[in-house]
Design a protein around this motif. Structure first.
Motif, PDB file in Angstrom:
ATOM      1  N   ILE A 183       0.772  -1.305  -0.114  1.00 15.18           N
ATOM      2  CA  ILE A 183       0.046   0.120   0.097  1.00 15.18           C
ATOM      3  C   ILE A 183       0.913   1.090   0.183  1.00 15.18           C
ATOM      4  CG2 ILE A 183      -1.538   1.345   1.227  1.00 15.18           C
ATOM      5  CD1 ILE A 183      -2.837  -1.195   2.368  1.00 15.18           C
ATOM      6  N   ALA A 184       0.588   2.061  -1.026  1.00 12.80           N
ATOM      7  CA  ALA A 184       1.329   3.466  -1.001  1.00 12.80           C
ATOM      8  C   ALA A 184       0.725   4.694  -0.848  1.00 12.80           C
ATOM      9  CB  ALA A 184       2.120   3.418  -2.499  1.00 12.80           C
ATOM     10  N   THR A 185       1.028   5.557  -0.097  1.00 10.05           N
ATOM     11  CA  THR A 185       0.289   6.946   0.263  1.00 10.05           C
ATOM     12  C   THR A 185       1.224   8.075  -0.065  1.00 10.05           C
ATOM     13  OG1 THR A 185       0.769   7.114   2.599  1.00 10.05           O
ATOM     14  CG2 THR A 185      -0.895   5.594   2.128  1.00 10.05           C
ATOM     15  N   GLN A 186       0.494   9.112  -0.497  1.00 11.17           N
ATOM     16  CA  GLN A 186       1.103  10.259  -0.893  1.00 11.17           C
ATOM     17  C   GLN A 186       0.338  11.405  -0.332  1.00 11.17           C
ATOM     18  OE1 GLN A 186       3.025  10.267  -4.484  1.00 11.17           O
ATOM     19  NE2 GLN A 186       3.015  12.587  -4.915  1.00 11.17           N
ATOM     20  N   SER A 187       0.949  12.276   0.527  1.00 12.10           N
ATOM     21  CA  SER A 187       0.634  13.541   0.847  1.00 12.10           C
ATOM     22  C   SER A 187       1.055  14.908   0.490  1.00 12.10           C
ATOM     23  CB  SER A 187       0.309  13.550   2.493  1.00 12.10           C
ATOM     24  OG  SER A 187      -0.507  12.597   2.866  1.00 12.10           O
ATOM     25  N   ARG A 188       0.387  15.816   0.058  1.00  9.39           N
ATOM     26  CA  ARG A 188       1.038  16.965  -0.354  1.00  9.39           C
ATOM     27  C   ARG A 188       0.854  17.906   0.748  1.00  9.39           C
ATOM     28  NH1 ARG A 188      -0.915  21.711  -3.005  1.00  9.39           N
ATOM     29  NH2 ARG A 188       0.376  22.706  -4.272  1.00  9.39           N
ATOM     30  N   LEU A 189       1.699  18.081   1.713  1.00 12.98           N
ATOM     31  CA  LEU A 189       1.912  18.788   2.941  1.00 12.98           C
ATOM     32  C   LEU A 189       1.566  20.163   2.649  1.00 12.98           C
ATOM     33  CD1 LEU A 189       4.429  16.685   5.254  1.00 12.98           C
ATOM     34  CD2 LEU A 189       2.002  16.378   4.852  1.00 12.98           C
ATOM     35  N   SER A 190       2.289  20.728   1.777  1.00  6.55           N
ATOM     36  CA  SER A 190       2.359  22.256   1.306  1.00  6.55           C
ATOM     37  C   SER A 190       2.907  22.286  -0.173  1.00  6.55           C
ATOM     38  CB  SER A 190       3.229  23.001   2.049  1.00  6.55           C
ATOM     39  OG  SER A 190       4.792  22.816   1.983  1.00  6.55           O
ATOM     40  N   PRO A 191       2.915  23.240  -1.089  1.00 10.19           N
ATOM     41  CA  PRO A 191       3.313  23.277  -2.036  1.00 10.19           C
ATOM     42  C   PRO A 191       4.793  23.010  -2.268  1.00 10.19           C
ATOM     43  CG  PRO A 191       1.956  25.361  -1.599  1.00 10.19           C
ATOM     44  CD  PRO A 191       2.225  24.712  -0.482  1.00 10.19           C
ATOM     45  N   LYS A 192       5.816  22.724  -1.323  1.00 11.52           N
ATOM     46  CA  LYS A 192       7.119  22.388  -1.496  1.00 11.52           C
ATOM     47  C   LYS A 192       7.398  21.135  -0.799  1.00 11.52           C
ATOM     48  CE  LYS A 192       9.016  26.976  -2.349  1.00 11.52           C
ATOM     49  NZ  LYS A 192       9.953  27.929  -1.713  1.00 11.52           N
ATOM     50  N   PHE A 193       6.484  20.562   0.101  1.00  9.83           N
ATOM     51  CA  PHE A 193       6.841  19.245   0.818  1.00  9.83           C
ATOM     52  C   PHE A 193       5.734  18.281   0.391  1.00  9.83           C
ATOM     53  CE2 PHE A 193       8.842  22.434   3.777  1.00  9.83           C
ATOM     54  CZ  PHE A 193       9.893  21.521   4.257  1.00  9.83           C
ATOM     55  N   VAL A 194       6.368  16.910   0.297  1.00 16.90           N
ATOM     56  CA  VAL A 194       5.392  15.782  -0.263  1.00 16.90           C
ATOM     57  C   VAL A 194       6.114  14.622   0.910  1.00 16.90           C
ATOM     58  CG1 VAL A 194       5.002  14.199  -2.017  1.00 16.90           C
ATOM     59  CG2 VAL A 194       5.167  16.384  -2.523  1.00 16.90           C
ATOM     60  N   LEU A 195       4.966  13.856   1.345  1.00 19.77           N
ATOM     61  CA  LEU A 195       5.175  12.863   2.380  1.00 19.77           C
ATOM     62  C   LEU A 195       4.513  11.768   1.587  1.00 19.77           C
ATOM     63  CD1 LEU A 195       6.029  11.936   5.145  1.00 19.77           C
ATOM     64  CD2 LEU A 195       3.750  12.188   5.873  1.00 19.77           C
ATOM     65  N   ILE A 196       5.477  10.603   1.480  1.00 25.09           N
ATOM     66  CA  ILE A 196       5.210   9.551   0.854  1.00 25.09           C
ATOM     67  C   ILE A 196       5.410   8.142   1.850  1.00 25.09           C
ATOM     68  CG2 ILE A 196       5.736   7.421  -0.820  1.00 25.09           C
ATOM     69  CD1 ILE A 196       6.560   9.787  -2.739  1.00 25.09           C
ATOM     70  N   THR A 197       4.458   7.194   2.098  1.00 27.68           N
ATOM     71  CA  THR A 197       4.612   6.147   2.844  1.00 27.68           C
ATOM     72  C   THR A 197       4.370   4.941   2.096  1.00 27.68           C
ATOM     73  OG1 THR A 197       2.239   5.984   3.843  1.00 27.68           O
ATOM     74  CG2 THR A 197       3.821   7.444   4.998  1.00 27.68           C
ATOM     75  N   ASN A 198       5.244   3.829   2.554  1.00 33.28           N
ATOM     76  CA  ASN A 198       4.726   2.400   1.769  1.00 33.28           C
ATOM     77  C   ASN A 198       4.931   1.595   2.858  1.00 33.28           C
ATOM     78  OD1 ASN A 198       6.973   3.042  -1.128  1.00 33.28           O
ATOM     79  ND2 ASN A 198       5.108   3.902  -0.417  1.00 33.28           N
ATOM     80  N   VAL A 199       3.847   0.481   2.704  1.00 30.17           N
ATOM     81  CA  VAL A 199       4.065  -0.631   3.728  1.00 30.17           C
ATOM     82  C   VAL A 199       3.972  -1.874   2.914  1.00 30.17           C
ATOM     83  CG1 VAL A 199       2.682  -1.929   5.628  1.00 30.17           C
ATOM     84  CG2 VAL A 199       2.779   0.912   5.576  1.00 30.17           C
ATOM     85  N   ALA A 200       4.718  -2.597   2.948  1.00 30.34           N
ATOM     86  CA  ALA A 200       4.761  -3.811   1.929  1.00 30.34           C
ATOM     87  C   ALA A 200       4.748  -5.159   2.654  1.00 30.34           C
ATOM     88  CB  ALA A 200       6.040  -3.729   1.135  1.00 30.34           C
ATOM     89  N   TYR A 201       4.336  -6.227   2.269  1.00 26.91           N
ATOM     90  CA  TYR A 201       4.331  -7.621   2.730  1.00 26.91           C
ATOM     91  C   TYR A 201       4.981  -8.280   1.529  1.00 26.91           C
ATOM     92  CZ  TYR A 201       3.575 -12.016   5.300  1.00 26.91           C
ATOM     93  OH  TYR A 201       3.525 -13.119   5.899  1.00 26.91           O
ATOM     94  N   ASP A 202       6.045  -9.014   1.694  1.00 21.18           N
ATOM     95  CA  ASP A 202       7.014  -9.435   0.626  1.00 21.18           C
ATOM     96  C   ASP A 202       7.104 -10.898   0.785  1.00 21.18           C
ATOM     97  OD1 ASP A 202       8.334  -9.271  -1.601  1.00 21.18           O
ATOM     98  OD2 ASP A 202       9.831  -7.744  -1.020  1.00 21.18           O
ATOM     99  N   ARG A 203       7.622 -11.775  -0.368  1.00 24.45           N
ATOM    100  CA  ARG A 203       7.981 -13.056  -0.412  1.00 24.45           C
ATOM    101  C   ARG A 203       6.840 -13.716   0.337  1.00 24.45           C
ATOM    102  NH1 ARG A 203      12.175 -12.977  -2.954  1.00 24.45           N
ATOM    103  NH2 ARG A 203      13.325 -11.039  -3.148  1.00 24.45           N
TER     104      ARG A 203
END
Length: 340
Positions: A183-203
């Motif tokens: 699951i990947a998320t992306q937040s535009r905190l302000s015009p100059k800051f972007v926050l991305i998070t990834n949570v993965a379950y692998d293999r």
């Protein structure tokens, strides 16, 4: 644990596909770092993201020192819908390992540390509505500072598979194919800051399944061609667990090409890791906007999607106008004087 796996898998494959994508005129690269953007690159776009890395490792328990040279490659292509893309990711590594213990010969390993392919689909975009994209005409501060609503992220889901080909020394005895979900998320905190998070379950389904997370914060400078990022990654597995930190910069050469570099290190000594990476991203932009009839253009949002309610209203109004013109024309003919 098995129940948790089933819940996670069910969540990935049953979430409703409700989102809208956001094709951009400027390249949207996942480099630098390891985080994955929530947004797709858009239909008709073929993108390559490649780089080279050098890493030094020292394992206190095994008494080894290693030098690794790696080549990274990611290929992305927008499929069918603006929200969907297919991604191949590979990391080919050449490792020279030396033992400080007498009697152990030096060893060399060469194979894929990462070799996977998957589909990513954007299911929710907080900026899909025209209202959400409107600037506040009365407040510069509101448009350029953090607001709580900016925390609402775009969300995408990923489903794919890892491939272990031949006798891979990094994954001995592992199945040739194993599933991966994220699951990947992306937040535009302000015009100059972007926050991305990834949570993965692998293999999934192997003897060494792996959970991981990534949190990445990027910042664009006043000159928007330059940006920096800081990233934290956590890995939990019976084979290997770690916490890794990365930081670096990217420079936009033109709308279709970007170069980058970053440094990274971990917090443990089994092994300690210190690495450097540099790379570039390039896209072939064959994206074509959908052709919309003139009478329907006022019923579209900024991303080209037709609002069904507005479109129905326009068509009903067009029918009423057409009927009105016909009745006026008929009436004018009936009113014409008769010539005897």
């Amino acid at each position: 644990m098995k129940k948790l796996k089933n819940i996670f898998s069910l969540f990935l494959f049953t979430l409703p596909f409700l989102g809208l994508s956001q094709y951009t005129d400027v390249i949207n690269s996942n480099r630098p770092g390891q985080s994955v953007s929530a947004y797709a690159i858009g239909t008709g776009v073929l993108q390559a993201e490649a780089g080279m890395s050098y890493e030094k490792q020292s394992h206190n328990t095994l008494k080894t020192d290693s030098k690794l040279l790696g080549v990274d490659l990611a290929l992305r292509y927008g499929l069918f819908f603006e929200e969907l893309e297919i991604i191949y990711e590979g990391t080919y590594t050449n490792e020279n390992r030396t033992y400080s213990t007498i009697g152990f010969p030096d060893q060399k390993y060469t194979d894929f540390k990462r070799n996977r392919i998957g589909l990513k689909y954007l299911i929710f975009d907080p900026y899909k509505s025209e209202e959400a994209n409107k600037p506040n005409l009365y407040s510069w501060k509101t448009n350029n500072t953090f607001q709580l609503k900016n925390l609402i992220p775009a969300i995408s889901v990923y489903a794919g598979a890892n491939f272990v080909l031949g006798d891979n020394p990094y994954y001995p005895g592992e199945a040739t194919v194993s599933p991966r979900g994220m699951i990947a998320t992306q937040s535009r905190l302000s015009p100059k800051f972007v926050l991305i998070t990834n949570v993965a379950y692998d293999r999934i389904g192997t003897d060494f399944p792996e959970w991981s997370y990534i949190v990445s914060l990027s910042h664009a400078f006043r000159n928007p061609k330059w940006s920096v990022f800081a990233e934290n990654q956590g890995i939990k597995s019976d084979r290997y667990s770690d916490v890794i930190f990365r930081g670096g910069t990217a420079y936009l050469i033109d709308e279709n090409m970007q170069v980058d570099l970053h440094l990274g290190a971990n917090i443990k000594d089994t092994p300690t890791r210190l690495f450097f990476a540099a790379g570039f991203s390039y896209r072939l932009d064959m994206h074509k906007d959908k052709v919309i009839a003139i009478e329907d253009q006022n019923a579209t949002t900024k991303d080209g999607k037709i609002r069904k309610k507005d479109l129905k209203k326009k068509r009903k109004q067009a029918k009423r106008d057409a009927k009105g013109k016909k009745s006026k024309k008929k009436k004018s003919k009936d009113d014409e004087p008769i010539d005897f």
